[in-house]
Design a protein around this motif. Structure first.
Motif, PDB file in Angstrom:
ATOM      1  N   SER A  50      -0.119 -25.159  24.874  1.00 41.12           N
ATOM      2  CA  SER A  50      -1.109 -24.755  25.876  1.00 41.12           C
ATOM      3  C   SER A  50      -1.322 -23.243  25.862  1.00 41.12           C
ATOM      4  CB  SER A  50      -0.662 -25.201  27.272  1.00 41.12           C
ATOM      5  OG  SER A  50      -0.586 -26.613  27.352  1.00 41.12           O
ATOM      6  N   LEU A  51      -0.267 -22.491  25.575  1.00 38.82           N
ATOM      7  CA  LEU A  51      -0.397 -21.043  25.468  1.00 38.82           C
ATOM      8  C   LEU A  51      -1.325 -20.683  24.317  1.00 38.82           C
ATOM      9  CD1 LEU A  51       0.440 -18.102  26.081  1.00 38.82           C
ATOM     10  CD2 LEU A  51       2.394 -18.453  24.554  1.00 38.82           C
ATOM     11  N   VAL A  52      -1.124 -21.304  23.163  1.00 40.48           N
ATOM     12  CA  VAL A  52      -1.966 -21.017  22.003  1.00 40.48           C
ATOM     13  C   VAL A  52      -3.412 -21.421  22.276  1.00 40.48           C
ATOM     14  CG1 VAL A  52      -2.384 -21.619  19.579  1.00 40.48           C
ATOM     15  CG2 VAL A  52      -0.058 -21.161  20.375  1.00 40.48           C
ATOM     16  N   THR A  53      -3.606 -22.581  22.919  1.00 43.94           N
ATOM     17  CA  THR A  53      -4.957 -23.003  23.286  1.00 43.94           C
ATOM     18  C   THR A  53      -5.637 -21.955  24.150  1.00 43.94           C
ATOM     19  OG1 THR A  53      -4.277 -25.332  23.250  1.00 43.94           O
ATOM     20  CG2 THR A  53      -6.315 -24.819  24.403  1.00 43.94           C
ATOM     21  N   SER A  54      -4.916 -21.471  25.155  1.00 39.14           N
ATOM     22  CA  SER A  54      -5.483 -20.482  26.071  1.00 39.14           C
ATOM     23  C   SER A  54      -5.811 -19.183  25.351  1.00 39.14           C
ATOM     24  CB  SER A  54      -4.496 -20.209  27.211  1.00 39.14           C
ATOM     25  OG  SER A  54      -4.196 -21.391  27.923  1.00 39.14           O
ATOM     26  N   LEU A  55      -4.894 -18.710  24.511  1.00 37.72           N
ATOM     27  CA  LEU A  55      -5.113 -17.451  23.808  1.00 37.72           C
ATOM     28  C   LEU A  55      -6.306 -17.535  22.858  1.00 37.72           C
ATOM     29  CD1 LEU A  55      -1.441 -16.356  22.932  1.00 37.72           C
ATOM     30  CD2 LEU A  55      -2.859 -15.656  24.864  1.00 37.72           C
ATOM     31  N   ASP A  71      -8.595 -30.176  28.492  1.00 37.21           N
ATOM     32  CA  ASP A  71      -7.147 -30.356  28.631  1.00 37.21           C
ATOM     33  C   ASP A  71      -6.824 -31.840  28.501  1.00 37.21           C
ATOM     34  OD1 ASP A  71      -4.488 -30.231  29.196  1.00 37.21           O
ATOM     35  OD2 ASP A  71      -4.677 -29.216  31.122  1.00 37.21           O
ATOM     36  N   ALA A  72      -6.400 -32.242  27.308  1.00 38.81           N
ATOM     37  CA  ALA A  72      -6.103 -33.653  27.041  1.00 38.81           C
ATOM     38  C   ALA A  72      -4.655 -34.009  27.347  1.00 38.81           C
ATOM     39  CB  ALA A  72      -6.428 -33.990  25.582  1.00 38.81           C
ATOM     40  N   ASP A  73      -3.873 -33.045  27.807  1.00 39.52           N
ATOM     41  CA  ASP A  73      -2.489 -33.331  28.192  1.00 39.52           C
ATOM     42  C   ASP A  73      -2.493 -33.823  29.634  1.00 39.52           C
ATOM     43  OD1 ASP A  73       0.218 -33.518  28.326  1.00 39.52           O
ATOM     44  OD2 ASP A  73       0.643 -31.454  27.783  1.00 39.52           O
ATOM     45  N   ILE A  74      -2.814 -35.098  29.805  1.00 40.47           N
ATOM     46  CA  ILE A  74      -3.072 -35.664  31.127  1.00 40.47           C
ATOM     47  C   ILE A  74      -1.837 -35.645  32.017  1.00 40.47           C
ATOM     48  CG2 ILE A  74      -3.819 -37.733  32.362  1.00 40.47           C
ATOM     49  CD1 ILE A  74      -6.040 -36.325  30.807  1.00 40.47           C
ATOM     50  N   THR A  75      -0.686 -35.962  31.471  1.00 40.25           N
ATOM     51  CA  THR A  75       0.514 -36.046  32.306  1.00 40.25           C
ATOM     52  C   THR A  75       1.198 -34.694  32.513  1.00 40.25           C
ATOM     53  OG1 THR A  75       1.886 -36.580  30.379  1.00 40.25           O
ATOM     54  CG2 THR A  75       0.934 -38.427  31.617  1.00 40.25           C
ATOM     55  N   GLY A  76       0.821 -33.692  31.744  1.00 39.48           N
ATOM     56  CA  GLY A  76       1.418 -32.370  31.915  1.00 39.48           C
ATOM     57  C   GLY A  76       0.406 -31.265  31.782  1.00 39.48           C
ATOM     58  N   PRO A  77      -0.663 -31.295  32.571  1.00 35.34           N
ATOM     59  CA  PRO A  77      -1.726 -30.282  32.431  1.00 35.34           C
ATOM     60  C   PRO A  77      -1.275 -28.911  32.924  1.00 35.34           C
ATOM     61  CG  PRO A  77      -2.152 -31.678  34.336  1.00 35.34           C
ATOM     62  CD  PRO A  77      -0.940 -32.249  33.662  1.00 35.34           C
TER      63      PRO A  77
END
Length: 274
Positions: A50-55, A71-77
């Motif tokens: 998620s950090l790399v996605t954001s950067l 954000d496809a990480d549904i259980t840990g957004p």
């Protein structure tokens, strides 16, 4: 075509002129025009995907591109937290509106739809995969140059749904230096190859920490294996992120858009070159 052809291509392994290919690709919302889709994946959790996605999204936005994050990480957004987004997404009879970050990056995450940010998502795999698909088909993204998809870890239902339902142009794989992670990275690379999706590059997070006194790079998790993996699978682009307390503090404060660092500049250039 064989004389014994059953006309059921799904149960047949032969390659013939009569064979028909079935596409599972879904069309985006009619009010969406998305040029490039980049998946950010990892073989396991906790490596900084998620950090790399954001950067990458922030860097693309700084270059003047209209940027979005699914954000496809549904259980840990965690994307809304990094961008300091706390309001809920709204919609109308036509669909759902993404929420804009402070610098105009469009974001859609399940955290923007639940009543409370800390409400757990206790759903089975098919429902989670269906929700991700709806983020593509029901959200009115508008004109987007680059959409980054923050994928859940592993090679299960959701990554498979994304690769089959969304026209992904390439993926960036995130890992950490441990040797065990190297094996898991190879699984992610091989899945991309099976799905015929290009691997744009590998990002090794937590690669080193810089000594504040002498400036020496200390590899507290051991020597890197990312070059060997990249060479083995003919992946040309490699980036290494340090353990940087300022990055962690920026995510916690919802201020990732203020980060400073050139670690992923070359990776963005590779994405722009697609």
């Amino acid at each position: 075509m064989s004389e014994n052809c059953s006309h059921n291509c799904q149960s047949c392994g032969k390659d013939c002129s009569e064979r028909t290919a079935q596409s599972f690709l879904e069309k985006p919302h009619e009010m969406s025009k998305i040029k490039k889709v980049i998946g950010v994946v990892s073989g396991k959790g906790g490596v900084g995907k998620s950090l790399v996605t954001s950067l990458l999204a922030v860097l693309a936005s700084r270059e003047g591109h209209k940027t979005a994050i699914l954000d496809a990480d549904i259980t840990g957004p965690s994307i809304p937290k990094a961008f300091g987004i706390h309001e809920r997404a709204e919609g109308n009879e036509d669909g759902i509106f993404p929420v804009n970050s402070k610098t105009g990056i469009e974001v859609m995450s399940l955290n923007l739809l639940t009543e409370n940010e800390t409400d757990p998502v206790v759903w089975r795999g098919p429902i989670i995969a269906g929700t991700v698909k709806q983020f593509w088909t029901d959200v009115m993204w508008g004109d987007v140059d680059y959409m980054f998809i923050d994928m859940p870890p592993g090679t299960g239902d959701v990554p498979l749904t994304v690769f089959q339902s969304i026209p992904v142009d390439g993926i960036v794989i995130v890992a950490s230096p441990q040797e065990l992670v190297g094996m898991i990275v190879e699984k992610a690379v091989k899945m991309a190859q099976m799905m015929h999706i290009p691997v744009i590059g590998l990002v090794e997070n937590m690669s080193y920490v810089t000594c504040p006194d002498c400036g020496k790079e200390i590899r507290i998790f051991g020597e890197s294996h990312v070059e060997a993996i990249a060479e083995k699978h003919n992946v040309k682009n490699i980036a290494k992120l340090p353990i940087e307390p300022k990055l962690a503090a920026a995510c916690d404060a919802g201020a990732i858009e203020l980060f400073e660092g050139d670690w992923l500049n070359d990776m963005l250039s590779a994405i722009e070159a697609l």
